[in-house]
Design a protein around this motif. Structure first.
Motif, mmCIF file in Angstrom:
data_model
loop_
_atom_site.group_PDB
_atom_site.id
_atom_site.type_symbol
_atom_site.label_atom_id
_atom_site.label_comp_id
_atom_site.label_asym_id
_atom_site.label_seq_id
_atom_site.Cartn_x
_atom_site.Cartn_y
_atom_site.Cartn_z
ATOM 1 N N ILE A 127 0.815 -1.211 0.000
ATOM 2 C CA ILE A 127 0.000 0.000 0.000
ATOM 3 C C ILE A 127 0.851 1.264 0.000
ATOM 4 C CG2 ILE A 127 -0.199 0.016 2.517
ATOM 5 C CD1 ILE A 127 -2.871 1.096 -0.074
ATOM 6 N N THR A 128 2.000 1.221 0.699
ATOM 7 C CA THR A 128 2.886 2.388 0.719
ATOM 8 C C THR A 128 3.409 2.698 -0.673
ATOM 9 O OG1 THR A 128 3.588 1.822 2.970
ATOM 10 C CG2 THR A 128 4.967 3.372 1.751
ATOM 11 N N ASP A 129 3.850 1.676 -1.383
ATOM 12 C CA ASP A 129 4.346 1.838 -2.744
ATOM 13 C C ASP A 129 3.252 2.381 -3.659
ATOM 14 O OD1 ASP A 129 5.874 1.643 -5.081
ATOM 15 O OD2 ASP A 129 5.273 -0.426 -5.414
ATOM 16 N N LEU A 130 2.073 1.787 -3.591
ATOM 17 C CA LEU A 130 0.970 2.212 -4.467
ATOM 18 C C LEU A 130 0.567 3.655 -4.190
ATOM 19 C CD1 LEU A 130 -1.250 -1.016 -4.329
ATOM 20 C CD2 LEU A 130 0.351 -0.315 -6.125
ATOM 21 N N ALA A 131 0.543 4.040 -2.916
ATOM 22 C CA ALA A 131 0.162 5.407 -2.571
ATOM 23 C C ALA A 131 1.188 6.414 -3.070
ATOM 24 C CB ALA A 131 -0.013 5.526 -1.057
ATOM 25 N N LEU A 132 2.474 6.102 -2.901
ATOM 26 C CA LEU A 132 3.524 7.020 -3.347
ATOM 27 C C LEU A 132 3.556 7.140 -4.868
ATOM 28 C CD1 LEU A 132 6.417 6.044 -0.893
ATOM 29 C CD2 LEU A 132 5.135 8.191 -0.940
ATOM 30 N N THR A 137 2.371 10.227 -9.751
ATOM 31 C CA THR A 137 1.695 10.303 -11.045
ATOM 32 C C THR A 137 0.740 11.482 -11.097
ATOM 33 O OG1 THR A 137 1.833 7.888 -11.244
ATOM 34 C CG2 THR A 137 0.290 9.026 -12.698
ATOM 35 N N LEU A 138 0.030 11.729 -10.003
ATOM 36 C CA LEU A 138 -0.879 12.871 -9.941
ATOM 37 C C LEU A 138 -0.124 14.186 -10.066
ATOM 38 C CD1 LEU A 138 -3.695 14.072 -9.427
ATOM 39 C CD2 LEU A 138 -3.217 13.938 -6.970
ATOM 40 N N LEU A 139 0.975 14.305 -9.351
ATOM 41 C CA LEU A 139 1.769 15.531 -9.416
ATOM 42 C C LEU A 139 2.332 15.750 -10.815
ATOM 43 C CD1 LEU A 139 3.717 15.319 -6.022
ATOM 44 C CD2 LEU A 139 1.776 16.791 -6.585
ATOM 45 N N LEU A 140 2.716 14.667 -11.489
ATOM 46 C CA LEU A 140 3.236 14.781 -12.846
ATOM 47 C C LEU A 140 2.155 15.159 -13.850
ATOM 48 C CD1 LEU A 140 5.712 11.763 -13.136
ATOM 49 C CD2 LEU A 140 6.259 14.175 -13.422
ATOM 50 N N SER A 141 0.938 14.705 -13.600
ATOM 51 C CA SER A 141 -0.138 14.939 -14.566
ATOM 52 C C SER A 141 -0.661 16.366 -14.522
ATOM 53 C CB SER A 141 -1.291 13.959 -14.309
ATOM 54 O OG SER A 141 -1.871 14.182 -13.034
ATOM 55 N N GLU A 192 8.386 18.559 -9.452
ATOM 56 C CA GLU A 192 9.621 17.786 -9.599
ATOM 57 C C GLU A 192 9.687 16.612 -8.638
ATOM 58 O OE1 GLU A 192 11.225 18.287 -12.174
ATOM 59 O OE2 GLU A 192 10.177 20.157 -12.617
ATOM 60 N N ILE A 193 8.952 16.657 -7.540
ATOM 61 C CA ILE A 193 8.907 15.505 -6.632
ATOM 62 C C ILE A 193 8.417 14.268 -7.377
ATOM 63 C CG2 ILE A 193 7.510 14.521 -4.766
ATOM 64 C CD1 ILE A 193 7.957 17.013 -3.171
#
Length: 314
Positions: A127-132, A137-141, A192-193
């Motif tokens: 779950i930690t991996d999926l959330a990060l 992906t959201l920040l990039l989009s 950039e994160i």
């Protein structure tokens, strides 16, 4: 090591020459007479002739390039037509403003995203991996300018925590200057994160499947020791290369962020020069931007052997 450094520097020099030639040609390919575009339709023949002489447009293209490049080597990028100031002085003044946004944003993004990327790789599939990954992906989009507008609307207009737009130099009022820089830095930081986190995760996953990591775990070392002592250095190499690309891109092209927040940086200077048809300033900005990109990536290449000694030995 010295051979590797000499090779990289030797490759950077002709690259800068090609960059200078490309900038010169691109500016000359702009349709229309530069003098007529700068002075407008109402300019008389004498003014046009004087400006063409000032810009060196009466000489042949090879002669113009040789004269311009010789001046560039002496640090003279010409005189801005619209600002009536030396181009080099304008560029350095505005570059200092852009650096106040870009450098803290990249540094903070690295400090946040690299540990999170390694954590995501360590917790792969959980779950930690999926959330990060979803957050990255959201920040990039989200486009950077849209993210900046959202931050302005919420934190500046609704909450009133920060000024809406503008810029104050640190020399005038350091506290006020920081308030004006928080939202632009945060905008770049968030964007950039996502990039750095995904790259760090991918490179860490690759390293974690190598034999020496399996051997380190077989010796009974804790996962924290394996990650920090054995995996980090090799995993950070590709991320370091990406940081060079990010830093070069941002230092060269923060025009959108500077326009959103009305910050008088290098990108805004180039945009204003294009609208003003200020050819010496356009030429100087393009050359400086391209040179910064080349030199930043040269610096990254020279430090890369720190993370992967095999590069220096090859």
């Amino acid at each position: 090591m010295w051979k590797f450094a000499a090779t990289r520097i030797g490759m950077a020099i002709p690259t800068l020459v090609i960059v200078a030639l490309a900038v010169f040609i691109l500016v000359r390919l702009i349709p229309g007479d530069p003098a007529a575009l700068m002075l407008g339709d109402s300019a008389d023949a004498a003014s046009l002739a004087a400006l063409r002489e000032q810009l060196g447009l009466n000489a042949s293209l090879p002669t113009q390039f040789l004269v311009w490049s010789s001046h560039v080597l002496q640090g003279d990028l010409g005189q801005s037509i619209s600002n009536r100031q030396p181009v080099a002085a304008l560029i350095w003044e505005r570059f200092a403003v852009s650096a106040q946004i870009v450098l803290p944003a990249v540094l903070l993004a690295t400090l946040v995203a690299v540990p999170l990327g390694m954590l995501a790789a360590w917790r792969q599939g959980r779950i930690t991996d999926l959330a990060l990954v979803a957050t990255a992906t959201l920040l990039l989009s989200l486009p950077a300018f849209w993210m900046g507008l959202l931050l302005l609307m919420f934190f500046a207009l609704k909450l009133g925590w920060f000024p809406v737009v503008g810029f104050v130099a640190f020399g005038e009022n350091p506290q006020q200057a920081l308030l004006y820089l928080v939202l632009p830095i945060t905008t770049l930081l968030l964007h950039e994160i996502g990039v750095i986190l995904r790259m760090t995760r991918a490179s860490t996953l690759e390293v974690l499947h190598l034999d020496y990591i399996t051997h380190a775990r077989a010796k009974g070392l804790s996962e924290m020791t394996v990650m920090l002592r054995h995996a980090f250095k090799s995993a950070f190499g590709p991320t370091w290369t990406l940081l060079g690309l990010i830093l070069g891109n941002l230092l060269a092209g923060v025009a959108v962020i500077e326009t959103v927040f009305t910050i008088p940086g290098l990108g805004r200077l180039l945009v204003d020069a294009i609208f003003a048809r200020d050819y010496p300033l356009i030429q100087g900005c393009l050359l400086f931007i391209a040179s910064i990109y080349v030199l930043v990536n040269l610096f990254v290449d020279l430090l890369y052997p720190i993370f992967d000694p095999r590069v220096a030995a090859s």
